[in-house]
Design an enzyme around this catalytic site. Structure first.
Site, mmCIF file in Angstrom:
data_model
loop_
_atom_site.group_PDB
_atom_site.id
_atom_site.type_symbol
_atom_site.label_atom_id
_atom_site.label_comp_id
_atom_site.label_asym_id
_atom_site.label_seq_id
_atom_site.Cartn_x
_atom_site.Cartn_y
_atom_site.Cartn_z
ATOM 1 N N GLU A 69 0.820 -1.221 0.000
ATOM 2 C CA GLU A 69 0.000 0.000 0.000
ATOM 3 C C GLU A 69 0.849 1.266 0.000
ATOM 4 O OE1 GLU A 69 -0.428 -2.656 1.895
ATOM 5 O OE2 GLU A 69 -2.463 -3.375 1.511
ATOM 6 N N HIS A 138 -11.440 -2.799 10.489
ATOM 7 C CA HIS A 138 -12.091 -2.793 9.169
ATOM 8 C C HIS A 138 -13.267 -1.815 9.140
ATOM 9 C CE1 HIS A 138 -9.614 -6.144 8.089
ATOM 10 N NE2 HIS A 138 -10.342 -6.532 7.067
#
Lengths: 360, 332
Positions: A69, A138
């Site tokens: 990422e 999340h």
């Protein structure tokens, strides 16, 4: 703004289809637009949002990536400096936290720290989770973090029409833009025009009109607010509902104009309360509209805890329409029941609707 | 590529040799002038000098084409000058002036000169690595034959983003040259506390799939020959490479002084490297080869001093940006 001369025939699309439509339109109109992220070409195509892109535009412009990422965010910066318009996507905002140096020290600063010579036109799509055990890592709504960094723009559309028009505006904006899609919105339906239309960043949308209370909201909280506002109307309490659409830049003119008219403010936020955009709006409204306020500004946000995973632990955790109704009722000094509103909800608290069967 | 068998002791073409010596001496004099003037308090930003490391910057800058791209680090003066960046704009930037290459926004650690493909240096270790890879991705997608050069130090090889970016460059066969100057220290931390005994940095890079080479970073001919060969392969589409050159920073990590007395390295180590001064070695080599006379080198030095003196005057005479300018260019 309508850029092309294509007809803008509205169709009914889901939010996810509207995002997909925007990507198709952007890539077809500008060969410098590239699209990558983990899973963009896998069978699930990021909840359908990247469907058909690789087949149509090829694997040079649409590609899966290493699980990297941070570097891939820097690659986007470099590609943008080299004349491309990268659109990255992360299936959860939380995964993107590995890339903060590239975002904050790189993308956000490049234009400024080199004296305005170069810009970094990148769009980073981040999906916000909620419920179904998304849990501590999340489900974070960190738009206030991003809005805190000068040089970044932060977009949080609520409905399919805005999702498409704002995504097109984001892709063709010369600045780095974070485009936050709430997972609970992906299956919502709405009328979406065809072709290339761009909704200016930094303009709120008035979804309901009233003079009792100003409700300022963003992203999924606007769905809860719509239920609440329509319920309140039955008790003859009419609220102004402003959907921010972008939280940076934020449409302060619209917020202040409404607050000056109603004298009462309730701000909704998908994030934890402390240091939130809701807090910033409440503070600025108090500073700018003090003498016109009839009561202290209020806010409804998530409690200052990580989101737990268990079905049991998340019961009653998230603010919903009934909490908004109760807050408005308190602001206007009325007793307003919420039983009917709560009874209308037929699905468990941890899913947005019957369509959502997990896993994420 | 494997360890080169090229004969690097042969002097290069005299025109090129002169250019390399000139650039090294120019960088050296600029940096020494910065060090000499820094205590005046007019250069008010953190400044990392490249004295002792001039050979790599001079040689790499000579290999790269003007339209090739480069990104650098906090210690970027030499890379920027080697690539052809404006000396006046660099010094004005260090002085915080409106005529600086970043209009006073960035200082010593944020140098840019788009006219020569120097796309920017940044101040966070490892930060510019993927950005340089992204520049290469754009070049590949646009079908140019540009090469992107990513300057790094030995410290940056410990950042995760290096491996992420290098891996992607290998996967996509991007036209990237990772150019590592190993000066043995990350600030004051020696390699011995950062890597296990016996490990080489170019070995790590090779394990990621990069073609590698390595050599003496104080031998400008060797750096030139090895880098030219590597850049040629990268430009031909053979994929990214990693070059490691051993060199040494003479002065303190940040600032104008010497710091061999504070205990992180020894005076003996410093003196040993100083014996291998890249500028002095090359002067001797070229004089011995008959390319230059001592008098010719003196003439070169006069030319350099005139240019540098003029550039400092330009920087000092330039105005500061107006305070209101601080609020401009936040967004494009």
């Amino acid at each position: 703004m309508t850029v092309s001369g294509e007809p803008r025939v509205p169709r009914t699309l889901t939010y996810a289809e509207a995002v997909n439509d925007a990507l198709h339109v952007a890539m077809a109109s500008d060969p410098s637009v590239i699209c990558y992220g983990l899973g963009v070409d896998d069978p699930k195509t990021i909840f359908g949002t990247t469907k058909g892109l690789q087949t149509r535009f090829g694997d040079q412009r649409v590609f899966d990536m290493p699980t990297a990422e941070a570097a891939m965010t820097g690659v986007a910066i470099g590609a943008a400096l080299g004349g491309m318009r990268p659109v990255m996507v992360h299936q959860r905002l939380d995964f993107f936290l590995l890339a903060m140096d590239q975002l904050v020290n790189g993308a956000a600063k490049w234009h400024y720290m080199f004296g305005g010579q170069r810009s970094v036109p990148i769009t980073i799509r981040l999906i916000l989770g909620r419920g179904w055990g998304q849990g501590p890592t999340h489900s974070q709504s960190l738009h206030a973090w991003f809005a805190h960094i000068p040089g970044l723009k932060v977009v949080m559309p609520t409905n399919p029409e805005d999702a498409k028009g704002l995504l097109l505006a984001s892709i063709f904006d010369p600045n780095p833009v974070l485009f936050l899609e709430h997972r609970w919105l992906h299956n919502t339906m709405g009328s979406v025009p065809e072709g290339d239309y761009r909704i200016p960043l930094g303009k709120a949308r008035q979804l309901r009109e009233g003079d009792a209370v100003t409700i300022v909201s963003m992203s999924y909280m606007t769905v809860e607010a719509l239920h609440a506002v329509d319920h309140l109307r039955q008790s003859d309490v009419h609220c102004d509902l402003l959907d921010l659409r972008t939280v940076s830049p934020l449409d302060w003119d619209a917020v202040f104009a409404s607050v000056r008219r109603t004298g009462r403010l309730l701000v909704l936020d998908t994030a934890a309360e402390t240091g939130s955009i809701a807090g910033e709006i409440a503070a600025r409204a108090a500073i700018e509209c003090w003498t016109l306020l009839k009561s202290a500004p209020q806010r409804i946000a998530m409690p200052d805890i990580p989101e737990p995973t268990s079905f049991g632990l998340t019961r009653g955790l998230h603010p919903r329409a009934e909490h908004i109704v109760a807050a408005v009722a308190a602001l206007v000094g009325k007793q307003i029941g919420v039983d009917e509103l709560v009874a209308r909800r037929t699905v468990p608290h941890d899913v947005p609707g019957d369509w959502f069967k997990g896993p994420f | 590529m494997r360890a080169t068998t090229l004969e690097t002791s042969t002097a290069l073409e005299p025109v090129l040799a002169r250019a390399l010596l000139f650039q090294m001496k120019r960088i050296r004099f600029v940096e020494e002038e910065i060090a000499r003037r820094y205590p005046e308090g007019l250069m008010r930003c953190p400044t990392h000098l490249s004295i002792g490391q001039e050979a790599v910057a001079a040689a790499v800058g000579a290999v790269l084409r003007r339209d090739d791209l480069a990104v650098g680090t906090h210690r970027a003066h030499a890379h920027y000058l080697g690539k052809g960046g404006s000396l006046r704009a660099m010094l004005a930037e260090i002085y915080g002036k409106v005529t600086g290459c970043s209009r006073g926004r960035g200082g010593s650690m944020h140098l840019i000169d788009l006219d020569v493909g120097f796309e920017g240096s940044t101040a966070i270790v490892g930060n510019s690595i993927p950005i340089g890879v992204g520049l290469a991705l754009a070049a590949q997608l646009r079908g140019t034959d540009q090469v992107s050069c990513v300057f790094v130090g030995d410290g940056a090889i410990e950042e995760g983003v290096f491996y992420e970016a290098a891996n992607f460059a290998v996967v996509r066969r991007l036209p990237v040259v990772f150019l590592c100057e190993n000066n043995l220290y990350s600030v004051y931390s020696p390699l011995s506390v950062r890597q296990p005994p016996g490990r080489s940095i170019h070995g790590l890079a090779a394990a990621v799939g990069l073609a590698t080479d390595h050599g003496d970073g104080n031998d400008v001919d060797e750096v030139y020959v090895k880098t030219a060969a590597a850049v040629g392969r990268v430009r031909a589409g053979e994929g990214p490479c990693f070059l490691e050159y051993a060199t040494y920073r003479w002065r303190e990590h940040c600032g104008p002084n010497y710091d061999n007395d504070i205990g992180y390295r020894t005076e003996a180590e410093y003196l040993a490297w100083r014996e291998r001064d890249p500028v002095m070695l090359y002067e001797r080599k070229l004089v011995a080869a008959g390319v230059f006379t001592e008098a010719g080198i003196d003439v070169m030095q006069v030319e350099i001093e005139q240019e540098v003196s003029d550039a400092f005057r330009f920087a000092e005479d330039s105005p500061f940006p107006e305070p209101a300018e601080a609020f401009e260019h936040v967004y494009c």
